[in-house]
Design an enzyme around this catalytic site. Structure first.
Site, PDB file in Angstrom:
ATOM      1  CG  HIS A 127      -0.612   0.239   2.497  1.00 23.68           C
ATOM      2  ND1 HIS A 127       0.139  -1.206   2.926  1.00 23.68           N
ATOM      3  CD2 HIS A 127      -0.349   0.808   3.287  1.00 23.68           C
ATOM      4  CE1 HIS A 127       1.356  -0.657   4.178  1.00 23.68           C
ATOM      5  NE2 HIS A 127       0.537   0.477   4.559  1.00 23.68           N
ATOM      6  CE1 TYR A 128       6.775   5.143   1.997  1.00 22.36           C
ATOM      7  CE2 TYR A 128       7.852   2.770   1.259  1.00 22.36           C
ATOM      8  CZ  TYR A 128       7.465   4.611   1.551  1.00 22.36           C
ATOM      9  OH  TYR A 128       8.147   4.838   1.304  1.00 22.36           O
ATOM     10  CG  MET A 129       6.168  -0.299  -2.425  1.00 23.31           C
ATOM     11  SD  MET A 129       7.415   0.566  -2.614  1.00 23.31           S
ATOM     12  CE  MET A 129       9.229   0.327  -1.760  1.00 23.31           C
ATOM     13  CE  LYS A 132       7.646   7.859  -0.539  1.00 21.50           C
ATOM     14  NZ  LYS A 132       7.568   9.240   0.339  1.00 21.50           N
TER      15      LYS A 132
END
Ligand SMILES: NC(=O)c1ccc[n+]([C@@H]2O[C@H](COP(=O)([O-])OP(=O)(O)OC[C@H]3O[C@@H](n4cnc5c(N)ncnc54)[C@H](OP(=O)(O)O)[C@@H]3O)[C@@H](O)[C@H]2O)c1
Length: 213
Positions: A127-129, A132
């Site tokens: 989810h972080y990727m 970004k």
């Protein structure tokens, strides 16, 4: 607009502080965006101008007297996906839009290595990727002059001043935050953003060579 001035979003973070210390010793004029009185006092003690702003609230005013922006904020690994969406994604999108409205001359984004392929990341990081990747794509689609820096795993090693920009040839998966801070400063000093996306790991190429190439 007269003098150049760089707004640092995420100034009190680990990379942010290293960058601000380095910028203080350079010709660059900066303004630290902070979100508490304690953080403001920290920067005031250093003689660094600051402005209050929270990516989850109103902060566009923080860009008002600035020509350049560094985005090195992040919700961190200890928070859940909700904060990742609000800070890393929506905060970044709103920063880009506020920068566009004000004709910012150079937007430096601290992104993440391999975020273009979120499903290749460990499940807990996907989810972080995605956040970004979408923020980077928004910046690339904007008319803003920009530089996207994509560091690998961050470490607190001492600065070496040397990096590797080719993950396929790198001998490590990490890069020191101090080297990332050095890259941000060199990107700003090397002039306007030319839309480059630069992968960053510790390595053997002098940072100045990367940005003045
Ligand atoms: N960890 C890694 O291995 C890794 C790898 C590649 C890229 N990155 C990226 O590197 C960047 C910074 O790393 P770091 O180690 O310096 O992180 P950090 O120490 O956690 O700093 C993050 C900063 O973002 C600020 N922030 C969080 N929420 C905010 C909000 N709502 N409004 C305004 N500011 C907010 C924090 O403020 P407070 O000080 O008030 O909490 C902090 O100053 C991030 O963009 C991260 O995604 C990390």
């Amino acid at each position: 607009m007269g003098q150049k001035r760089t707004l640092v979003i995420g100034a009190h973070g680990k990379i942010g502080q290293l960058f601000c210390e380095r910028a203080q010793r350079s010709e660059l004029s900066i303004c630290a965006m902070v979100r508490s009185a304690e953080q403001r006092e920290y920067f005031e003690r250093l003689g660094t101008p600051c402005v209050m702003g929270d990516l989850e609230a109103d902060f566009a005013h923080a860009l008002d007297d600035c020509t350049d922006v560094v985005f090195t904020a992040g919700s961190g690994g200890h928070t859940g996906a909700e904060k990742t969406i609000l800070v890393d994604l929506y905060g970044a999108l709103r920063s880009i839009e506020a920068a566009e409205e004000r004709g910012i001359e150079h937007f430096v984004m601290v992104s993440a290595l391999r975020c273009e392929a979120p499903l290749s990341a460990p499940p807990g990081l996907r989810h972080y990727m995605v956040a970004k990747k979408l923020a980077d794509e928004h910046l690339m689609a904007s008319p803003l002059p920009h530089t996207i820096l994509r560091p690998g795993l961050l470490s607190d090693e001492a600065p070496s001043g040397m990096v590797c920009t080719d993950p396929g040839r790198a001998t490590t998966r990490s890069i020191s935050r101090a080297n990332v801070a050095h890259c941000i400063l060199t990107a700003l000093e090397s002039g306007g953003g030319n839309g480059r996306t630069i992968d960053l790991l510790d390595g053997a190429t002098p940072i100045t060579e990367v940005f003045h190439a």
